[in-house]
Design a protein around this motif. Structure first.
Motif, mmCIF file in Angstrom:
data_model
loop_
_atom_site.group_PDB
_atom_site.id
_atom_site.type_symbol
_atom_site.label_atom_id
_atom_site.label_comp_id
_atom_site.label_asym_id
_atom_site.label_seq_id
_atom_site.Cartn_x
_atom_site.Cartn_y
_atom_site.Cartn_z
ATOM 1 N N ASN A 129 0.833 -1.213 0.000
ATOM 2 C CA ASN A 129 0.000 0.000 0.000
ATOM 3 C C ASN A 129 0.864 1.258 0.000
ATOM 4 O O ASN A 129 0.604 2.217 -0.745
ATOM 5 C CB ASN A 129 -0.923 0.002 1.229
ATOM 6 C CG ASN A 129 -2.057 -0.999 1.105
ATOM 7 O OD1 ASN A 129 -2.463 -1.342 -0.001
ATOM 8 N ND2 ASN A 129 -2.569 -1.465 2.221
ATOM 9 N N LYS A 132 2.738 1.518 -3.510
ATOM 10 C CA LYS A 132 1.867 1.957 -4.607
ATOM 11 C C LYS A 132 1.547 3.435 -4.483
ATOM 12 O O LYS A 132 1.485 4.151 -5.489
ATOM 13 C CB LYS A 132 0.568 1.135 -4.610
ATOM 14 C CG LYS A 132 0.738 -0.274 -5.145
ATOM 15 C CD LYS A 132 -0.583 -1.025 -5.188
ATOM 16 C CE LYS A 132 -1.508 -0.488 -6.242
ATOM 17 N NZ LYS A 132 -2.759 -1.254 -6.351
ATOM 18 N N SER A 133 1.356 3.890 -3.259
ATOM 19 C CA SER A 133 1.069 5.307 -3.034
ATOM 20 C C SER A 133 2.248 6.171 -3.472
ATOM 21 O O SER A 133 2.067 7.198 -4.136
ATOM 22 C CB SER A 133 0.765 5.544 -1.550
ATOM 23 O OG SER A 133 0.545 6.907 -1.292
ATOM 24 N N TYR A 151 4.802 1.406 -10.259
ATOM 25 C CA TYR A 151 3.403 1.240 -9.856
ATOM 26 C C TYR A 151 2.847 -0.074 -10.424
ATOM 27 O O TYR A 151 2.163 -0.829 -9.732
ATOM 28 C CB TYR A 151 2.560 2.419 -10.341
ATOM 29 C CG TYR A 151 1.123 2.347 -9.856
ATOM 30 C CD1 TYR A 151 0.761 2.864 -8.617
ATOM 31 C CD2 TYR A 151 0.139 1.725 -10.638
ATOM 32 C CE1 TYR A 151 -0.548 2.774 -8.168
ATOM 33 C CE2 TYR A 151 -1.162 1.635 -10.186
ATOM 34 C CZ TYR A 151 -1.504 2.163 -8.949
ATOM 35 O OH TYR A 151 -2.796 2.051 -8.497
ATOM 36 N N PHE A 154 4.257 -3.007 -8.344
ATOM 37 C CA PHE A 154 3.632 -3.218 -7.035
ATOM 38 C C PHE A 154 2.181 -3.676 -7.181
ATOM 39 O O PHE A 154 1.683 -4.446 -6.355
ATOM 40 C CB PHE A 154 3.715 -1.940 -6.206
ATOM 41 C CG PHE A 154 5.123 -1.583 -5.788
ATOM 42 C CD1 PHE A 154 5.890 -2.477 -5.062
ATOM 43 C CD2 PHE A 154 5.678 -0.355 -6.149
ATOM 44 C CE1 PHE A 154 7.195 -2.164 -4.691
ATOM 45 C CE2 PHE A 154 6.972 -0.039 -5.780
ATOM 46 C CZ PHE A 154 7.747 -0.941 -5.059
ATOM 47 N N ASP A 155 1.512 -3.212 -8.223
ATOM 48 C CA ASP A 155 0.152 -3.675 -8.489
ATOM 49 C C ASP A 155 0.164 -5.162 -8.821
ATOM 50 O O ASP A 155 -0.704 -5.916 -8.373
ATOM 51 C CB ASP A 155 -0.452 -2.871 -9.652
ATOM 52 C CG ASP A 155 -1.921 -3.182 -9.865
ATOM 53 O OD1 ASP A 155 -2.710 -3.012 -8.914
ATOM 54 O OD2 ASP A 155 -2.286 -3.611 -10.975
ATOM 55 N N GLU A 158 0.700 -7.094 -5.668
ATOM 56 C CA GLU A 158 -0.514 -7.088 -4.855
ATOM 57 C C GLU A 158 -1.477 -8.179 -5.319
ATOM 58 O O GLU A 158 -2.080 -8.879 -4.499
ATOM 59 C CB GLU A 158 -1.178 -5.718 -4.935
ATOM 60 C CG GLU A 158 -2.315 -5.525 -3.954
ATOM 61 C CD GLU A 158 -2.847 -4.106 -3.962
ATOM 62 O OE1 GLU A 158 -2.876 -3.472 -2.891
ATOM 63 O OE2 GLU A 158 -3.225 -3.624 -5.052
#
Length: 272
Positions: A129, A132-133, A151, A154-155, A158
Motif C-alpha cells: 500500500n 503503490k502510493s 506502480y 507493485f500492483d 498485490e
C-alpha cells in the motif's frame, strides 16, 4: 474562454447563463479527456463573468495568468525529486517478504512446521500500500510520465499476494503428508530463491508443468485423508500457476542500482 465568450456575449452576463454554460462545459472536457483543467477553466470563466465585458485586454490578462500558472507548474515538475531510490528499497523489502513466505511453506511441507504466525503477509499488505502510493505520487509529480513501471510492479505483486492469501489455507491444513508434498516443496524452494523484479515466470511455469506430470505418474491415494491432501496440493499448484501468469504479464523493471549483497543477484538478473 471560447465557451464564456459565446455564452455570455450571446445571452448576457446572468447567473442562469453561467450555470447552463458550466453544465455544458463539464461533459465537453470529460469527452475530450482534459477534465484535470476544470478548476483553472472555471476560475477564468468567473473572471470573465465578473468583468461583465469581454475585451482584448481581458483576454490578454487571462492568457498571461495561464502562462504564469502553467509555466510555474511546468518548471516545478521539471525539477521534481525522483523517488527511485525509495521505490527500489520497497522492491527489496517486498521480495524479501515473499521469499520468507515461500520458505515457511517449504518448512511446513517438509517438516510439518506449524510455528509460523503469518506476520509477513500483514507486512507485505502494508508495504505494498505504501509502495503503490509513492509510485503513484512519482507519476503525478512528473508531467511526461503517463504510467510508472514501479506502480505496475507493485500492483502485480498485490495481485500475487491475493493468490498467496487464498491458497495458504489449502497448503497449511493438510490432513496428512503425502509423497507429492516433497515435489511441491522443491518447486517452492526454487521459486523462493528466484523472487525478483525480472520476468522469468515462463521458465517456472514450465517447471510447474513438470510437477503436474510427476503428480499424474504417482500412485493413487490409499485412503480418504491422502486423497484430500493430494487434492489440496494439486489445487495449490494450479493457483501458483495463476501466480506465475500474473508475473509473466509484467515486463520487468530495468534498474540501475544493485540489490544488497545478500540478494546474490547482479543487475543483469533483474533485467531478464
Amino acid at each position: 474562454m471560447i465557451f464564456a465568450f459565446i455564452a455570455l456575449e450571446t445571452f448576457g452576463y446572468y447567473p442562469i447563463v453561467l450555470g447552463i454554460m458550466l453544465l455544458l462545459f463539464i461533459p465537453t472536457i470529460v469527452s475530450l479527456k482534459v477534465s484535470t483543467g476544470f478548476i483553472s477553466s472555471v476560475v477564468i470563466m468567473m473572471h470573465i463573468y465578473n468583468e461583465g465585458n469581454f475585451t482584448i485586454n481581458l483576454l490578454l490578462n487571462e492568457l498571461a495568468l495561464m502562462a504564469i500558472g502553467f509555466g510555474t507548474g511546468l518548471a516545478v515538475n521539471m525539477y521534481m525529486g525522483d523517488f527511485q531510490k525509495e521505490l527500489d528499497h520497497y522492491i527489496v523489502q517486498v521480495e524479501g517478504l515473499y521469499r520468507s513466505i515461500f520458505s515457511e511453506i517449504v518448512k511446513y511441507l517438509r517438516n510439518g512446521d506449524t510455528s509460523w504466525d503469518g506476520k509477513e503477509i500483514i507486512e507485505a499488505v502494508n508495504l505494498l500500500n505504501k509502495a503503490k502510493s509513492l509510485a503513484f505520487k512519482d507519476v503525478e509529480n512528473h508531467l511526461t510520465r503517463k504510467e510508472n513501471q514501479y506502480y505496475l510492479y507493485f500492483d502485480m505483486r498485490e495481485k500475487q499476494l491475493e493468490i498467496i492469501e487464498r491458497v495458504l489455507p489449502k497448503i497449511t491444513t493438510l490432513p496428512v503428508m503425502v509423497q507429492q508434498a516433497e515435489l511441491v516443496a522443491d518447486f517452492m524452494e526454487e521459486l523462493s530463491n528466484n523472487v525478483h523484479s525480472g520476468n522469468t515466470a515462463k521458465k517456472f511455469r514450465s517447471k510447474l508443468e513438470d510437477v503436474k506430470l510427476e503428480f499424474a505418474q504417482m500412485p493413487l491415494p490409499e485412503n480418504h485423508e491422502k486423497f484430500l491432501a493430494m487434492a489440496s496440493l494439486y489445487q495449490f499448484i494450479e493457483e501458483m500457476d495463476e501466480y506465475l501468469v500474473i508475473k509473466q504479464s509484467f515486463k520487468g523493471i530495468k534498474r540501475k542500482k544493485r540489490l544488497p549483497s545478500n540478494s546474490n543477484r547482479k543487475d543483469k538478473d533483474l533485467e531478464e
